[in-house]
Design an enzyme around this catalytic site. Structure first.
Site, PDB file in Angstrom:
ATOM      1  N   SER A   1       0.875  -1.180  -0.024  1.00  0.00           N
ATOM      2  CA  SER A   1      -0.031   0.068  -0.074  1.00  0.00           C
ATOM      3  C   SER A   1       0.779   1.218  -0.066  1.00  0.00           C
ATOM      4  CB  SER A   1      -0.984  -0.022   1.404  1.00  0.00           C
ATOM      5  OG  SER A   1      -1.524   1.215   1.372  1.00  0.00           O
TER       6      SER A   1
ATOM      7  N   TYR B   1      -1.949  -0.427  11.046  1.00  0.00           N
ATOM      8  CA  TYR B   1      -2.096  -0.896   9.703  1.00  0.00           C
ATOM      9  C   TYR B   1      -0.687  -0.704   8.683  1.00  0.00           C
ATOM     10  CZ  TYR B   1      -3.482  -1.799   4.638  1.00  0.00           C
ATOM     11  OH  TYR B   1      -3.494  -2.225   3.646  1.00  0.00           O
TER      12      TYR B   1
END
Length: 245
Positions: free
Chosen positions: A146, A168
């Site tokens: 990501s 995260y």
């Protein structure tokens, strides 16, 4: 079965019963590949396989919990018995914490859960599948990362990555670092390993708040799965090209 499979590219996509993973499986299936649909829940996996097959894809179910050693070992055994090798591994399975998520108030159990799936799960599955990948003429590994895992982007003034993510985002940074080490170890082999950034995709991971569709988010992983033999390795990409670490 092995004779039939030898004529096709064999791929495994983890977390493929929904969202981006499903669309990656669908995209690879559309290329004529035989695609293993990795799913923790056997029933959901079967539903996804049925849907893919109805659309013309050569899909098969692989019950796979990336956090469980026995499950991963069984998945590798299934693929070996079915095809004798693996050409492409897409480590797509992942979980998210809360958002925003300030590091000063993090629940450590949440962090452990995130790392177990997003990092340890990738290592566990990759290592289990490497013997099968080494039998392939054109082995590829794609890890789903990501933009929020990019330290360069995170530290660039004015770049908006959606606020603080103490849980995260660091797992994706960790994954990026692990991918680089795999690339170093596998240099000199035929195995190309890269990370994909799907973008801000509307999935249940973010409460469907993303601005892109799962099909759009799947495109970069599909492209990296089909890299030519002289393609890049040890890098991170989105639809626009290389993403800085």
């Amino acid at each position: 079965m092995l004779a039939v499979m030898s004529k096709k590219t064999i791929a495994l996509v983890t977390g493929a019963n929904k969202g981006i993973g499903y669309e990656i499986a669908a995209g690879l299936g559309a290329l004529g590949w035989s695609v293993g649909v990795g799913a923790r829940d056997e029933g959901r996996g079967k539903d996804a396989v049925a849907k893919l097959r109805a659309a013309g894809a050569d899909a098969f179910g692989v019950t796979l919990d990336v956090t469980d050693d026995a499950s991963v070992t069984a998945a590798a055994r299934l693929i070996e018995e079915r095809a004798g090798r693996l050409d492409v591994l897409v480590n797509n399975a992942g979980v998210a914490g809360g958002w925003p998520e300030e590091p000063t108030t993090l629940d450590l159990e949440t962090v452990r859960r995130l790392v177990e799936t997003n990092v340890f799960g990738v290592i566990r599955v990759t290592n289990a599948m490497l013997p099968l990948l080494r039998r392939s003429a054109h082995p590829r590994i794609v890890n789903q990362s990501s933009h929020v895992g990019s330290l360069a982007l995170q530290s660039t003034p004015g770049v908006d990555l959606g606020g603080i993510s103490g849980g995260y985002a660091p797992t994706k940074t960790y994954l990026n670092a692990v991918t680089l080490q795999y690339a170093k170890e596998l240099s000199g082999t035929d195995i190309l390993i890269n990370n994909a950034c799907p973008g801000y995709v509307a999935t249940d991971l973010n409460g469907f708040s993303g601005t892109q569709t799962p099909e759009q988010g799947a495109a970069i992983a599909i492209r990296l799965a089909g890299l030519p033999d002289d393609g890049p390795t040890g890098q991170m990409f989105d639809d626009n090209g290389v993403v800085p670490w």
